[in-house]
Enzyme design. Structure first.
Site, PDB file in Angstrom:
ATOM      1  N   CYS A 169       3.840  -4.813   6.444  1.00 25.92           N
ATOM      2  CA  CYS A 169       3.379  -4.538   5.085  1.00 25.92           C
ATOM      3  C   CYS A 169       4.518  -3.981   4.237  1.00 25.92           C
ATOM      4  O   CYS A 169       5.561  -3.582   4.749  1.00 25.92           O
ATOM      5  CB  CYS A 169       2.225  -3.541   5.105  1.00 25.92           C
ATOM      6  SG  CYS A 169       0.657  -4.284   5.570  1.00 25.92           S
ATOM      7  N   HIS A 228       0.846  -1.193   0.000  1.00 24.99           N
ATOM      8  CA  HIS A 228       0.000   0.000   0.000  1.00 24.99           C
ATOM      9  C   HIS A 228       0.883   1.246   0.000  1.00 24.99           C
ATOM     10  O   HIS A 228       2.077   1.177   0.294  1.00 24.99           O
ATOM     11  CB  HIS A 228      -0.965   0.014   1.183  1.00 24.99           C
ATOM     12  CG  HIS A 228      -0.301  -0.007   2.530  1.00 24.99           C
ATOM     13  ND1 HIS A 228       0.186   1.123   3.136  1.00 24.99           N
ATOM     14  CD2 HIS A 228      -0.054  -1.034   3.383  1.00 24.99           C
ATOM     15  CE1 HIS A 228       0.706   0.806   4.317  1.00 24.99           C
ATOM     16  NE2 HIS A 228       0.579  -0.510   4.494  1.00 24.99           N
TER      17      HIS A 228
END
Length: 189
Positions: free
Chosen positions: A164, A149
């Site tokens: 992440c 992201h």
């Protein structure tokens, strides 16, 4: 004759004063600070599927379409204690406007962050609020919350996330549009 001499003296003094002040004018502003290139993208939109390869050692991602390189970027993966797992994955979910259900921060009524590394279970002081971390242009890789992201890459080449893969903010929407459910992502050392 003395009035001519005093006029010449005044003119000479004013010229000299102008010359001195012109030499002492403010110095030019320093040149703007160089910006580090965080990514390059050259997708030809030709045949073949997009593939993503992430190198945890260099904190870089490499993007191909078919066998052709179409770009690279710095990434920020999991810092110590929150490592990003190696392996072969595929994108299983794409969400443009996602928020974390595991991490965020606590801010006071004026928007000042009082705890920058909070979880939903962290006690919230009176007058404060828990804010879940935004994860724009989310691309899920695991069923336990690891994905790619848009995010801050504070020190290119260094891990910084809770696991992440953070992408440069300008690149994230471009990559989000280029990939599909099933796009392969390889994470290696």
């Amino acid at each position: 004759m003395s009035s001519r001499l005093s006029i010449r003296f005044i003119l000479a003094a004013s010229l000299l004063a102008g010359a001195v002040t012109s030499c002492t004018t403010r110095s030019p502003a320093p040149p703007p600070k160089a910006q580090r290139t965080l990514y390059e993208w050259h997708d030809d939109h030709g045949p073949g599927e997009v593939k993503v390869r992430i190198n945890l050692t260099s904190q870089r991602a490499f993007y191909t379409r078919g066998d052709r390189p179409i770009g690279w970027s710095f990434v920020a993966t999991g810092k110590e204690g929150h490592g990003t797992p190696t392996g072969t994955y595929s994108i299983t979910e794409k969400v443009v406007d996602k928020y974390s259900n595991a991490y965020g921060w606590i801010e006071d009524e004026f928007g000042n962050v009082v705890n920058g590394d909070a979880k939903p279970s962290t006690p919230v002081p009176p007058g404060c609020v828990y804010v879940p971390a935004p994860m724009p242009y989310w691309m899920r890789l695991t069923n336990y919350g690891i994905g790619m992201h848009a995010g801050v890459i504070p020190e290119p080449g260094e891990p910084a996330s809770h696991g992440c893969i953070r992408l440069p903010k300008p690149l994230a929407p471009i990559l989000h549009d280029a990939v599909v459910i099933g796009t392969p992502v390889i994470i290696e050392r």
